[in-house]
Design a protein around this motif. Structure first.
Motif, PDB file in Angstrom:
ATOM      1  N   UNK A 224      -2.019   3.808  -2.164  1.00 45.83           N
ATOM      2  CA  UNK A 224      -2.216   2.677  -3.066  1.00 45.83           C
ATOM      3  C   UNK A 224      -3.442   1.870  -2.653  1.00 45.83           C
ATOM      4  N   UNK A 225      -3.755   1.860  -1.380  1.00 47.63           N
ATOM      5  CA  UNK A 225      -4.839   1.034  -0.881  1.00 47.63           C
ATOM      6  C   UNK A 225      -5.415   1.644   0.382  1.00 47.63           C
ATOM      7  N   UNK A 226      -6.656   1.287   0.679  1.00 46.64           N
ATOM      8  CA  UNK A 226      -7.282   1.747   1.923  1.00 46.64           C
ATOM      9  C   UNK A 226      -8.203   0.657   2.448  1.00 46.64           C
ATOM     10  N   UNK A 232     -15.443   6.838  10.358  1.00 45.37           N
ATOM     11  CA  UNK A 232     -14.479   7.407  11.302  1.00 45.37           C
ATOM     12  C   UNK A 232     -13.128   6.714  11.266  1.00 45.37           C
ATOM     13  N   UNK A 233     -13.123   5.385  11.159  1.00 45.09           N
ATOM     14  CA  UNK A 233     -11.864   4.645  11.305  1.00 45.09           C
ATOM     15  C   UNK A 233     -11.449   3.962  10.012  1.00 45.09           C
ATOM     16  N   UNK A 234     -10.173   4.141   9.656  1.00 46.82           N
ATOM     17  CA  UNK A 234      -9.660   3.478   8.477  1.00 46.82           C
ATOM     18  C   UNK A 234      -8.149   3.532   8.408  1.00 46.82           C
ATOM     19  N   UNK A 235      -7.589   2.790   7.460  1.00 50.04           N
ATOM     20  CA  UNK A 235      -6.150   2.720   7.215  1.00 50.04           C
ATOM     21  C   UNK A 235      -5.887   2.986   5.740  1.00 50.04           C
ATOM     22  N   UNK A 236      -4.752   3.590   5.439  1.00 48.96           N
ATOM     23  CA  UNK A 236      -4.277   3.709   4.063  1.00 48.96           C
ATOM     24  C   UNK A 236      -2.823   3.255   4.032  1.00 48.96           C
ATOM     25  N   UNK A 237      -2.400   2.696   2.895  1.00 50.38           N
ATOM     26  CA  UNK A 237      -1.022   2.235   2.743  1.00 50.38           C
ATOM     27  C   UNK A 237      -0.450   2.684   1.420  1.00 50.38           C
ATOM     28  N   UNK A 238       0.893   2.782   1.355  1.00 50.07           N
ATOM     29  CA  UNK A 238       1.534   3.213   0.122  1.00 50.07           C
ATOM     30  C   UNK A 238       3.027   3.013   0.144  1.00 50.07           C
ATOM     31  N   UNK A 253      -4.306  11.839  11.201  1.00 48.47           N
ATOM     32  CA  UNK A 253      -3.781  10.531  10.830  1.00 48.47           C
ATOM     33  C   UNK A 253      -2.519  10.251  11.633  1.00 48.47           C
ATOM     34  N   UNK A 254      -2.373   9.007  12.081  1.00 46.54           N
ATOM     35  CA  UNK A 254      -1.172   8.585  12.797  1.00 46.54           C
ATOM     36  C   UNK A 254      -0.474   7.503  11.975  1.00 46.54           C
ATOM     37  N   UNK A 255       0.819   7.688  11.753  1.00 48.19           N
ATOM     38  CA  UNK A 255       1.586   6.667  11.050  1.00 48.19           C
ATOM     39  C   UNK A 255       1.912   5.540  12.011  1.00 48.19           C
ATOM     40  N   UNK A 256       1.569   4.316  11.621  1.00 46.24           N
ATOM     41  CA  UNK A 256       1.823   3.153  12.456  1.00 46.24           C
ATOM     42  C   UNK A 256       3.169   2.531  12.111  1.00 46.24           C
ATOM     43  N   UNK A 257       3.766   1.892  13.113  1.00 50.55           N
ATOM     44  CA  UNK A 257       5.087   1.292  12.946  1.00 50.55           C
ATOM     45  C   UNK A 257       4.977   0.033  12.091  1.00 50.55           C
ATOM     46  N   UNK A 258       5.831  -0.061  11.053  1.00 47.47           N
ATOM     47  CA  UNK A 258       5.886  -1.235  10.192  1.00 47.47           C
ATOM     48  C   UNK A 258       7.325  -1.732  10.104  1.00 47.47           C
ATOM     49  N   UNK A 259       7.525  -3.040   9.924  1.00 49.78           N
ATOM     50  CA  UNK A 259       8.875  -3.590   9.844  1.00 49.78           C
ATOM     51  C   UNK A 259       9.423  -3.588   8.428  1.00 49.78           C
ATOM     52  N   UNK A 260       8.737  -2.962   7.480  1.00 50.96           N
ATOM     53  CA  UNK A 260       9.118  -3.043   6.086  1.00 50.96           C
ATOM     54  C   UNK A 260       9.122  -1.664   5.440  1.00 50.96           C
ATOM     55  N   UNK A 261      10.041  -1.475   4.491  1.00 46.53           N
ATOM     56  CA  UNK A 261      10.043  -0.263   3.670  1.00 46.53           C
ATOM     57  C   UNK A 261       9.465  -0.539   2.286  1.00 46.53           C
ATOM     58  N   UNK A 262       8.960  -1.739   2.062  1.00 48.82           N
ATOM     59  CA  UNK A 262       8.376  -2.088   0.773  1.00 48.82           C
ATOM     60  C   UNK A 262       6.997  -1.452   0.638  1.00 48.82           C
TER      61      UNK A 262
END
Length: 337
Positions: A224-226, A232-238, A253-262
């Protein structure tokens, strides 16, 4: 592939046989937000209560230049703030287009993308707008101004449109994939990154003249967003609160820990770091390799628009007219305790 388009709250949305095809439908799904790690402290939160923002508004995007911030949403609603989101002036564009993206250009002007594939341009700090029809039948999902001043849009069938003359003429490029491009970001005058459906990641090193595949997101992740700080370095979310991080240009890619499932709908950065916003009024802050909750009013609506300046302020907005101005310093202090 067939779609049924219906107006809802003034903003069209699409439901496809494969739901992630269009991100706009997802903002209407009820999602549960995981419990906050810290007790809510709303002392640093101010909410716009004037008539500029209405409960019938559904904001989609926010951009700022040195003078003003521009917020856009359904029914052609445009809000302009001259004081970094503290106060807003409201207007409505002719025809009430569903506005889904906005960006600030190097010359101080703004472009705003409508769901009807028209691009609006304001050269007077968002006070008046001229409209340009985009020369494509593919659905455009994102628009941006390149550092050199070119206008760009991206969307269906990995189509990219570029204009060097403020919409008078357009060049069309396709990455030859049957997929939607959902994000487009120029890092400088030459370097750019696009991401899209089925985990696509492409980059350009020649101002968008050519594009090269740059790895793939895990499990055909739909971004949905990046937010990239370099090629070289970036994040994506969805979906599901998933945020992935790369430091090797998308090769891994490494999945980072988040406190939300939204679902995560946007990223924004200020001097206090990188923030992610999403459904159920969630705002997260990156601390090391983990994301932590920033206190906000508990509201069952999405946040999709975000912008921040050089100070400690983060402005976020979303469904049902929710418009917040956050001071990120107290939130960081609470996380450090």
């Amino acid at each position: 592939m067939s779609f049924t388009l219906k107006p809802r709250n003034g903003l069209p949305y699409a439901i496809a046989t494969r739901l992630p095809r269009f991100p706009f439908a997802l903002i209407l799904l009820p999602m549960l937000l995981a419990g906050c790690e810290a007790e809510l402290n709303l002392a640093a939160v101010s909410q716009e209560t004037s008539h500029a923002s209405l409960r019938t508004d559904h904001y989609q995007a926010l951009a700022s230049n040195e003078a003003v911030s521009v917020l856009v949403g359904n029914d052609g609603v445009v809000l302009v703030s001259p004081d970094q989101g503290l106060t807003w002036q409201r207007q409505q564009l002719p025809g009430k287009p569903g506005l889904i993206d906005v960006d600030a250009c190097p010359d101080g002007s703004f472009i705003a993308l409508g769901f009807d594939n028209r691009l609006w341009h304001s050269a007077d700090q968002g006070q008046s707008w001229n409209v340009h029809a985009l020369p494509t039948e593919e659905q455009m999902l994102t628009a941006t101004c390149a550092p050199g001043g070119a206008w760009w849009a991206a969307g269906g069938l990995t189509t990219l449109l570029g204009s060097q003359d403020q919409g008078a003429s357009w060049d069309t490029t396709s990455l030859d994939e049957d997929a939607m491009l959902t994000t487009l970001q120029f890092l400088d005058a030459d370097q750019a990154v696009v991401t899209g459906e089925f985990g696509l990641v492409f980059n350009s090193t020649d101002a968008g003249q050519s594009w090269q595949a740059s790895g793939n997101l895990p499990d055909e992740f739909y971004p949905h967003t990046s937010h990239f700080v370099s090629l070289d370095e970036g994040w994506v979310g969805g979906l599901n609160g998933f945020i992935y991080h790369t430091v090797d240009g998308g090769q891994s890619w490494q999945r980072q820990d988040t406190p939300s499932t939204a679902p995560i709908f946007n990223f924004s950065a200020n001097r206090d770091g990188l923030f992610a916003i999403g459904d159920h009024s969630s705002v997260l802050h990156l601390s090391g390799e983990r994301w932590q909750t920033v206190p906000t009013p508990n509201a069952p609506v999405y946040l999709r628009a975000a912008s921040s300046g050089d100070d400690h302020r983060l402005t976020v907005a979303g469904g049902r007219g929710l418009l917040l101005n956050l001071d990120t310093r107290p939130a960081l202090a609470a996380q450090a305790q």
